[in-house]
Design a protein around this motif. Structure first.
Motif, short mmCIF file in Angstrom:
data_model
loop_
_atom_site.label_atom_id
_atom_site.label_comp_id
_atom_site.label_asym_id
_atom_site.label_seq_id
_atom_site.Cartn_x
_atom_site.Cartn_y
_atom_site.Cartn_z
N HIS A 70 0.84 -1.20 0.00
CA HIS A 70 0.00 0.00 0.00
C HIS A 70 0.88 1.26 0.00
O HIS A 70 0.78 2.12 0.89
CB HIS A 70 -0.95 -0.01 1.21
CG HIS A 70 -1.83 -1.22 1.26
ND1 HIS A 70 -2.81 -1.45 0.33
CD2 HIS A 70 -1.83 -2.28 2.11
CE1 HIS A 70 -3.42 -2.60 0.61
NE2 HIS A 70 -2.84 -3.12 1.68
N ASP A 72 3.62 6.61 1.49
CA ASP A 72 2.36 6.04 1.97
C ASP A 72 1.67 7.07 2.84
O ASP A 72 2.07 8.24 2.87
CB ASP A 72 2.58 4.71 2.69
CG ASP A 72 3.39 4.84 3.98
OD1 ASP A 72 3.65 5.98 4.42
OD2 ASP A 72 3.76 3.80 4.56
N LYS A 73 0.65 6.68 3.56
CA LYS A 73 -0.14 7.63 4.34
C LYS A 73 0.65 8.28 5.47
O LYS A 73 0.24 9.30 6.02
CB LYS A 73 -1.38 6.94 4.90
CG LYS A 73 -1.07 5.77 5.83
CD LYS A 73 -2.36 5.08 6.28
CE LYS A 73 -2.07 3.90 7.20
NZ LYS A 73 -3.30 3.20 7.60
N ARG A 74 1.81 7.69 5.81
CA ARG A 74 2.61 8.25 6.90
C ARG A 74 3.64 9.26 6.40
O ARG A 74 4.24 9.98 7.20
CB ARG A 74 3.34 7.12 7.64
CG ARG A 74 2.41 6.18 8.37
CD ARG A 74 3.13 4.94 8.85
NE ARG A 74 3.60 4.13 7.71
CZ ARG A 74 4.24 2.98 7.85
NH1 ARG A 74 4.49 2.49 9.05
NH2 ARG A 74 4.62 2.31 6.77
#
Length: 317
Positions: free
Chosen positions: A30, A44-46
């Motif tokens: 992801h 990624d989302k971080r």
């Protein structure tokens, strides 16, 4: 308008990190992979992190990974293996070719595996590594399999006793990771990571993952041969230790991969793997690493590549 390509130039072989000195593996899911100069950027989302491509042995790309052409170009130039895997990294779907210019180790492997005596000799060397205090040089393959079976059962029993994790046998469904018991899930994840590392070392050095000496008939036969040298010492104890320390909500696959990764680095396993692989196939350190191409001749031996040979009859005179 110029024909120059943006970004860092392709590294020379002498500039790349040797496989024995690299970080073992990096599992990603992801995330988006791109390139910035000589680094792979992982988003990624971080947030975003840059990873030096030349210091990775194998990239395991799980579900939800988008990778750009520029990133794959850098990975290929850097000699890292790429393995596309299923969820939690436990199924291999495809792989990319690693950087390997010499066929010396492959030719040695092919010679050894194609002769019954030399194949048996290599198989015995593999078993001798697992039984350092016992002479196995005269044992048959049947006797070696029986001896190995008893050893593996003992290793599982000792790991169970040391960790307090119950053990009733190795059972798992490759199509349903979550259906297995926690210890079988941990073993599957740990062994998958070990297979990836073994594959990376084998192809990076120019050997074939398919030409096995004990296992046979599969494109990963030699990977299974090679991984069996390290399971009892590395992945089996780690799997039992991880399960013993599980708390509610823990991701067994992720926790096991992290523990295995740390052991790979801390134990200098890749350094050992390189030395072990060369020793098994009878190649000295540094031998056969030159990027040389020759032409084969049944009468004249090796001939120069890149030369325009004029036509002549069977009698060169």
């Amino acid at each position: 308008m110029t024909n120059q390509i943006a970004g860092a130039k392709k590294a020379d072989l002498t500039e790349l990190g040797r496989v024995r000195d690299r970080i073992s593996f990096l599992y990603l899911e992801h995330a988006e992979l791109n390139r910035q100069d000589s680094a792979i950027t992982v988003t990624d989302k971080r947030g975003v992190v840059a990873v030096p491509a030349a210091m990775i042995a194998v990239l395991m790309l799980g579900p939800g990974v988008d990778v750009t052409h520029r990133a794959m170009e850098l990975i290929g130039d850097s000699g890292a293996s790429v393995v596309w895997v299923g969820e939690r990294g436990v199924r291999q779907y495809a792989h990319g070719r690693a950087l390997s210019h010499s066929a010396a180790l492959l030719e040695a492997q092919a010679r050894l595996v194609s002769n019954q005596r030399s194949r048996l000799a290599v198989a015995r060397r593999m078993y001798q590594m697992r039984f350092p205090d016992t002479d196995v040089s005269k044992l048959s393959m049947q006797a070696l399999r029986g001896k190995e079976g008893a050893r593996v059962r003992r290793v599982y029993r000792e790991a169970s006793d040391a960790s307090g994790v119950a053990w009733s046998g190795r059972t798992y469904d490759p199509d349903d990771f979550a259906a297995g018991t926690p210890i079988n899930q941990a073993l599957t994840a740990a062994h998958a990571a070990l297979y990836g590392l073994c594959y990376s070392v084998i192809v990076a050095l120019g050997a074939s993952p398919g030409l096995g000496f004990v296992h046979t008939g599969h494109d990963l036969s030699f990977v299974y041969d090679f991984a069996d040298l390290y399971k009892a010492e590395v992945t089996i104890p780690i799997a039992f230790s991880v399960v013993a320390g599980l708390t509610a909500g823990d991701d067994i696959g992720r926790k096991t991969r992290l523990a295995v990764r740390d052991a790979f680095v801390d134990g200098k396993l890749m350094l050992r793997m390189v030395a072990d692989l060369k020793a098994l196939l009878g190649q000295k350190d540094g031998e056969g690493e030159d990027d040389v191409v020759n032409l084969w001749d049944d009468k004249l031996g090796l001939q120069k590549f890149g030369v325009s040979y004029r036509e002549f009859t069977e009698d060169p005179s």
